[in-house]
Design a protein around this motif. Structure first.
Motif, short mmCIF file in Angstrom:
data_model
loop_
_atom_site.label_atom_id
_atom_site.label_comp_id
_atom_site.label_asym_id
_atom_site.label_seq_id
_atom_site.Cartn_x
_atom_site.Cartn_y
_atom_site.Cartn_z
N GLU A 1 31.29 -27.75 45.65
CA GLU A 1 32.66 -28.26 45.73
C GLU A 1 33.26 -28.17 47.13
OE1 GLU A 1 35.99 -30.04 45.09
OE2 GLU A 1 34.69 -29.73 43.35
N PHE A 2 33.02 -27.07 47.83
CA PHE A 2 33.67 -26.87 49.12
C PHE A 2 32.73 -27.03 50.31
CE2 PHE A 2 35.95 -24.29 45.93
CZ PHE A 2 37.12 -25.02 45.91
N HIS B 1 35.76 -27.59 37.14
CA HIS B 1 36.74 -27.83 38.20
C HIS B 1 37.84 -26.76 38.20
CE1 HIS B 1 34.88 -31.84 38.42
NE2 HIS B 1 35.34 -31.86 39.65
N THR C 1 47.74 -35.38 51.29
CA THR C 1 47.36 -35.51 49.89
C THR C 1 47.81 -36.84 49.30
OG1 THR C 1 47.50 -33.12 49.60
CG2 THR C 1 47.56 -34.44 47.60
N GLN D 1 40.12 -38.91 53.22
CA GLN D 1 39.88 -38.28 51.93
C GLN D 1 39.77 -39.29 50.79
OE1 GLN D 1 41.35 -34.19 49.83
NE2 GLN D 1 42.97 -35.53 50.55
N ARG E 1 34.36 -34.86 49.36
CA ARG E 1 35.75 -34.66 49.79
C ARG E 1 35.81 -33.67 50.95
NH1 ARG E 1 39.47 -31.57 50.30
NH2 ARG E 1 38.06 -29.92 49.68
N ALA E 2 35.07 -32.57 50.81
CA ALA E 2 35.04 -31.60 51.91
C ALA E 2 34.43 -32.23 53.15
CB ALA E 2 34.24 -30.37 51.49
N SER F 1 40.54 -28.18 54.86
CA SER F 1 39.88 -28.93 53.79
C SER F 1 40.02 -28.21 52.46
CB SER F 1 38.39 -29.10 54.13
OG SER F 1 37.70 -29.69 53.06
N SER G 1 42.18 -29.14 49.10
CA SER G 1 41.51 -29.34 47.82
C SER G 1 42.35 -28.88 46.65
CB SER G 1 40.17 -28.59 47.80
OG SER G 1 40.37 -27.19 47.62
N ILE H 1 42.24 -31.04 43.37
CA ILE H 1 41.52 -30.57 42.18
C ILE H 1 42.49 -30.37 41.02
CG2 ILE H 1 40.09 -28.75 41.20
CD1 ILE H 1 38.99 -28.21 43.98
#
Length: 258
Positions: free
Chosen positions: A17-18, A48, A85, A148, A158-159, A180, A184, A188
């Motif tokens: 994820e990251f 998630h 965002t 993004q 995404r990261a 980042s 998130s 998320i």
């Protein structure tokens, strides 16, 4: 779904994820390569949600400071996170409304894994390493936010794209990763809420043992990964992740052409 599938998907989500390698791409590919059925909305929320809790826990002090907003710098950083965002929020809602799954094609994932991996390499080589996160401008935040949007395509990461944009702008590697990950949190959270809405509409709302196990596994894997990733960036570059993406893309393309 079996406990093996549950464990693999949860750990894969937590680890990827990251990192700049695409968690959604890995989840889609795991199901295709291993011929597993779709894990369903409940497990999507669980894995998630686990990663969301992990990043909140890791950055709890920073988040609390931002929400308190006592310092002008903190209020400004919170504002630029919101600005960054907005683009993906709008694009995500529009994409969700279409209900399309055409972006889950393995061939597309292979090429986005390769292309955006090479872009990260270029950004990491050309970007400076002196600009601190406190100096992030409104324009810079908008650029990162527009990058993004590309992460809605599996395989992009995404990261990866947010770090790529920040590196092109010359920000330090650790600060790129920090921004980042902070970025998130609303992304998320919004994805979890949208998926929860779908789950509620389908009347699939049971918080079962597998749900809790998936959340716990993804939480643990994500928390460990964040710690190791930040420690790595304090002394090294993103090159190993680029190499991984290139090799993964090559394997995927070879597999698809068999």
């Amino acid at each position: 779904m079996t406990w093996l599938q549950l464990a693999v998907l949860a750990v894969v989500q937590g680890i990827t994820e990251f990192l700049p390698v695409s968690s959604s791409g890995h989840l889609v590919l795991a199901s295709h390569v291993l011929d597993w059925p779709d894990q369903g909305l409940t497990i999507d929320i669980a894995v998630h949600g686990g990663t969301l809790l992990a990043v909140i826990l890791y950055f709890r002090k920073e988040i609390f400071r931002l929400l308190r907003g006592k310092e002008a710098a903190d209020r400004r950083l919170l504002a630029v996170i919101i600005v960054a965002t907005v683009p993906v929020g709008v694009a995500g809602v529009l994409l969700h409304a279409t209900g399309t799954d055409m972006l889950r094609d393995p061939a597309l994932i292979a090429w986005t894994t390769l292309g955006f991996g090479l872009l990260l390499f270029v950004a990491d080589r050309l970007g400076g390493t002196e600009r601190p996160l406190e100096g992030l401008t409104w324009r810079g935040a908008l650029v990162i936010g527009l990058f993004q949007v590309a992460a809605l395509v599996p395989g992009t990461s995404r990261a990866g794209v947010t770090i790529t944009a920040a590196r092109f702008l010359g920000y330090r590697r650790t600060d790129c990763a920090t921004f980042s990950m902070l970025l998130s949190i609303p992304v998320i959270a919004a994805a979890v809420l949208l998926t929860a809405g779908d789950m509620a509409a389908s009347a699939d709302t049971a918080l079962t043992g597998p749900f809790l196990a998936a959340a716990a596994l993804s939480f643990g894997a994500a928390l460990i990964t964040i710690r190791l990733f930040m420690a790595w960036l304090a002394r090294a570059s993103f090159t190993p992740f680029v190499i991984y993406r290139v090799l993964l893309a090559a394997l995927l393309l070879a597999w698809l052409h068999q």
